[in-house]
Design a protein around this motif. Structure first.
Motif, PDB file in Angstrom:
ATOM      1  N   GLN A 191      16.236   5.607  -0.822  1.00 50.85           N
ATOM      2  CA  GLN A 191      17.318   5.822   0.143  1.00 50.85           C
ATOM      3  C   GLN A 191      16.941   5.255   1.510  1.00 50.85           C
ATOM      4  N   TRP A 192      15.709   5.497   1.939  1.00 52.42           N
ATOM      5  CA  TRP A 192      15.250   4.989   3.235  1.00 52.42           C
ATOM      6  C   TRP A 192      15.216   3.464   3.235  1.00 52.42           C
ATOM      7  N   LEU A 193      14.775   2.861   2.165  1.00 51.02           N
ATOM      8  CA  LEU A 193      14.721   1.394   2.081  1.00 51.02           C
ATOM      9  C   LEU A 193      16.126   0.788   2.098  1.00 51.02           C
ATOM     10  N   ARG A 194      17.055   1.484   1.499  1.00 48.53           N
ATOM     11  CA  ARG A 194      18.446   1.022   1.548  1.00 48.53           C
ATOM     12  C   ARG A 194      18.977   1.093   2.974  1.00 48.53           C
ATOM     13  N   GLU A 195      18.627   2.135   3.697  1.00 51.71           N
ATOM     14  CA  GLU A 195      19.102   2.320   5.066  1.00 51.71           C
ATOM     15  C   GLU A 195      18.452   1.337   6.033  1.00 51.71           C
ATOM     16  N   VAL A 196      17.164   1.072   5.870  1.00 53.41           N
ATOM     17  CA  VAL A 196      16.416   0.273   6.850  1.00 53.41           C
ATOM     18  C   VAL A 196      16.379  -1.205   6.484  1.00 53.41           C
ATOM     19  N   PHE A 197      16.187  -1.530   5.193  1.00 50.57           N
ATOM     20  CA  PHE A 197      16.026  -2.920   4.777  1.00 50.57           C
ATOM     21  C   PHE A 197      17.178  -3.432   3.918  1.00 50.57           C
ATOM     22  N   GLU A 198      18.157  -2.576   3.655  1.00 53.15           N
ATOM     23  CA  GLU A 198      19.360  -2.953   2.915  1.00 53.15           C
ATOM     24  C   GLU A 198      19.037  -3.484   1.523  1.00 53.15           C
ATOM     25  N   ILE A 199      18.061  -2.856   0.882  1.00 53.98           N
ATOM     26  CA  ILE A 199      17.663  -3.197  -0.484  1.00 53.98           C
ATOM     27  C   ILE A 199      18.049  -2.039  -1.395  1.00 53.98           C
ATOM     28  N   GLU A 200      18.766  -2.358  -2.453  1.00 53.21           N
ATOM     29  CA  GLU A 200      19.217  -1.344  -3.393  1.00 53.21           C
ATOM     30  C   GLU A 200      18.239  -1.217  -4.560  1.00 53.21           C
ATOM     31  N   ASN A 201      18.068   0.037  -5.017  1.00 50.74           N
ATOM     32  CA  ASN A 201      17.380   0.322  -6.275  1.00 50.74           C
ATOM     33  C   ASN A 201      15.976  -0.267  -6.359  1.00 50.74           C
ATOM     34  N   ALA A 202      15.223  -0.166  -5.282  1.00 47.35           N
ATOM     35  CA  ALA A 202      13.822  -0.559  -5.351  1.00 47.35           C
ATOM     36  C   ALA A 202      13.105   0.345  -6.354  1.00 47.35           C
ATOM     37  N   ARG A 203      12.116  -0.204  -7.024  1.00 49.55           N
ATOM     38  CA  ARG A 203      11.490   0.533  -8.122  1.00 49.55           C
ATOM     39  C   ARG A 203       9.999   0.726  -7.878  1.00 49.55           C
ATOM     40  N   ALA A 204       9.469   1.802  -8.446  1.00 49.22           N
ATOM     41  CA  ALA A 204       8.026   2.023  -8.458  1.00 49.22           C
ATOM     42  C   ALA A 204       7.407   1.173  -9.561  1.00 49.22           C
ATOM     43  N   TYR A 205       6.199   0.687  -9.323  1.00 48.20           N
ATOM     44  CA  TYR A 205       5.517  -0.116 -10.341  1.00 48.20           C
ATOM     45  C   TYR A 205       4.031  -0.138 -10.042  1.00 48.20           C
ATOM     46  N   ILE A 206       3.247  -0.600 -11.013  1.00 43.83           N
ATOM     47  CA  ILE A 206       1.845  -0.933 -10.787  1.00 43.83           C
ATOM     48  C   ILE A 206       1.594  -2.296 -11.414  1.00 43.83           C
ATOM     49  N   ALA A 207       0.542  -2.967 -10.957  1.00 43.77           N
ATOM     50  CA  ALA A 207       0.176  -4.276 -11.514  1.00 43.77           C
ATOM     51  C   ALA A 207      -1.342  -4.427 -11.475  1.00 43.77           C
ATOM     52  N   PRO A 208      -2.065  -3.573 -12.208  1.00 42.92           N
ATOM     53  CA  PRO A 208      -3.526  -3.715 -12.247  1.00 42.92           C
ATOM     54  C   PRO A 208      -3.923  -4.868 -13.160  1.00 42.92           C
ATOM     55  N   ARG A 209      -5.099  -5.377 -12.938  1.00 46.20           N
ATOM     56  CA  ARG A 209      -5.613  -6.368 -13.869  1.00 46.20           C
ATOM     57  C   ARG A 209      -5.898  -5.679 -15.209  1.00 46.20           C
ATOM     58  N   PRO A 210      -5.731  -6.390 -16.325  1.00 43.83           N
ATOM     59  CA  PRO A 210      -5.997  -5.767 -17.632  1.00 43.83           C
ATOM     60  C   PRO A 210      -7.385  -5.157 -17.688  1.00 43.83           C
ATOM     61  N   GLY A 211      -7.468  -3.948 -18.221  1.00 47.08           N
ATOM     62  CA  GLY A 211      -8.730  -3.219 -18.240  1.00 47.08           C
ATOM     63  C   GLY A 211      -9.406  -3.243 -19.589  1.00 47.08           C
ATOM     64  N   PRO A 212     -10.620  -2.697 -19.662  1.00 47.14           N
ATOM     65  CA  PRO A 212     -11.402  -2.724 -20.902  1.00 47.14           C
ATOM     66  C   PRO A 212     -11.146  -1.559 -21.844  1.00 47.14           C
ATOM     67  N   VAL A 213     -10.249  -0.630 -21.459  1.00 46.40           N
ATOM     68  CA  VAL A 213     -10.042   0.557 -22.281  1.00 46.40           C
ATOM     69  C   VAL A 213      -8.569   0.682 -22.670  1.00 46.40           C
ATOM     70  N   THR A 214      -8.351   1.265 -23.837  1.00 46.11           N
ATOM     71  CA  THR A 214      -7.004   1.526 -24.321  1.00 46.11           C
ATOM     72  C   THR A 214      -6.953   2.949 -24.875  1.00 46.11           C
ATOM     73  N   ALA A 215      -5.755   3.446 -25.028  1.00 43.67           N
ATOM     74  CA  ALA A 215      -5.591   4.787 -25.580  1.00 43.67           C
ATOM     75  C   ALA A 215      -4.171   4.943 -26.090  1.00 43.67           C
ATOM     76  N   LYS A 216      -4.013   5.772 -27.109  1.00 48.14           N
ATOM     77  CA  LYS A 216      -2.676   6.194 -27.515  1.00 48.14           C
ATOM     78  C   LYS A 216      -2.212   7.372 -26.671  1.00 48.14           C
ATOM     79  N   ILE A 217      -3.185   8.243 -26.321  1.00 49.28           N
ATOM     80  CA  ILE A 217      -2.900   9.372 -25.444  1.00 49.28           C
ATOM     81  C   ILE A 217      -3.871   9.311 -24.275  1.00 49.28           C
TER      82      ILE A 217
END
Length: 360
Positions: A191-217
């Motif tokens: 809401q604040w980004l829409r009010e200040v920068f006029e950008i709609e529906n900005a999203r949360a995200y991450i972009a880490p480099r691929p790591g050495p571990v995996t998991a199902k849980i």
């Protein structure tokens, strides 16, 4: 001003004023901490600090086209996912030709290290230091071709320290913005980004480099030095036994701090079939992003899972107010189950609710 007293002051007063998310307590914080700053830096008169804050707290539309955008880290990993990453998404869209920098610790930037638009501007905040150490220095930007976006960062002591000229400074007062509404911080940031920068529906995200571990849980039982977030007794051991019983690969983060690391190591020794990760957080975040389920206490992991659409179960205890719970509950497009724990709730009932919602 001494180390132990400074920690107590932050833990019992400053954090309480912020975590309550009450606009009137924001005003109390401003008046109080402006005096603290004046004690450490006598030239920074409290009355002037308060007057400046009253100006910068008012949202104003950005009409700039800067060459560089500096975004202050929230210092904690979860907040940099739930709040700061949304600002990155909006900044990339609003300023396609600008350099965008995260100002803060390297471990926070590592969550976005695989995004070529996000550069790192190192700055380390002494979270365990004395009051004088915490106020000894802060990032400053006098570049006329830049803007600074401050998402209520501890680097600026929640907007009280002048990091740049006011014309170049955009401050998101997340503790008061939204008033009495029960919106999450994710929703309020959009809401604040829409009010200040006029950008709609900005999203949360991450972009880490691929790591050495995996998991199902993926599991995190970290509580960030707040023992009120933990469930007592054999809850954690029984939870891991339940998860290991699914036959899926279970990975638990050993976290930060000696107490948490020892606790997780002991749990893994008692529960066969559970692996632990002891290393940087970004590889574990990458594992969460690719898991079938994330489960843990209120921590960074729940916000990583929500941002990535990973199904999650959040065990939410130790909140200081209902407003704090509403603000910090995970918010994303995936399947989210929040188990709200009140004082006195039996751990057995929480385990039963988890078992009921455990679908893979």
């Amino acid at each position: 001003m001494e180390e132990d007293s400074g920690r107590a002051f932050f833990r019992t007063i400053v954090e309480y004023l912020g975590d309550s998310f009450e606009p009137r307590l924001c005003d109390t914080y401003v008046r109080l901490f402006a005096r603290v700053i004046e004690v450490v830096h006598p030239a920074m008169r409290a009355t002037h600090t308060v007057q400046r804050y009253e100006r910068i707290r008012r949202p104003h539309t950005c009409d700039r086209d800067p060459a560089r955008v500096y975004v202050l880290s929230r210092v904690t990993l979860g907040a940099d996912v739930a709040v700061t990453s949304i600002i990155f998404d909006a900044a990339k869209r609003r300023f396609p030709n600008a350099e965008i920098h995260l100002v803060g610790p390297r471990k926070n930037w590592e969550l976005f290290a695989n995004d070529p638009r996000i550069h790192h501007h190192p700055f380390v905040y002494p979270r365990a230091g004395s009051m004088r150490e915490r106020l000894s220095t802060w990032p400053t930007f006098d570049d006329p071709n830049c803007i600074v976006i401050d998402p209520d960062s501890r680097l600026s002591q929640l907007g009280l320290l002048p990091v740049s000229p006011e014309a170049n400074y955009f401050f998101f007062e997340s503790r008061a913005y939204g008033g009495d509404a029960d919106a999450t911080l994710v929703q309020l940031t959009r809401q604040w980004l829409r009010e200040v920068f006029e950008i709609e529906n900005a999203r949360a995200y991450i972009a880490p480099r691929p790591g050495p571990v995996t998991a199902k849980i993926a599991v995190s039982l970290g509580v960030g030095d707040n023992p009120e977030k933990r469930l007592a007794g054999a809850f954690e051991e029984e939870l891991l036994k339940m998860l290991a019983g699914t036959g899926k690969r279970v990975l638990i983060d050993q976290g930060a701090g000696e107490e948490e690391t020892n606790r997780v190591q002991q749990l893994c020794e008692r529960v066969p079939g559970v692996e632990s990760w002891n290393g940087a957080y970004a590889p574990f975040a990458h594992a969460i992003a690719n898991a079938q389920l994330y489960i843990g206490y209120d921590s960074a992991g729940q916000h990583v899972a929500a941002a990535c659409g990973t199904p999650l179960i959040s065990i939410f205890a130790g909140y200081t107010s209902e407003r704090m719970f509403q603000r910090w509950r995970p918010d994303g497009a995936g399947r989210i189950q929040v188990i709200k724990v009140s004082a006195g709730d039996p751990p057995e009932a929480i385990l039963a609710e988890i078992r009921q919602n455990l679908t893979l």
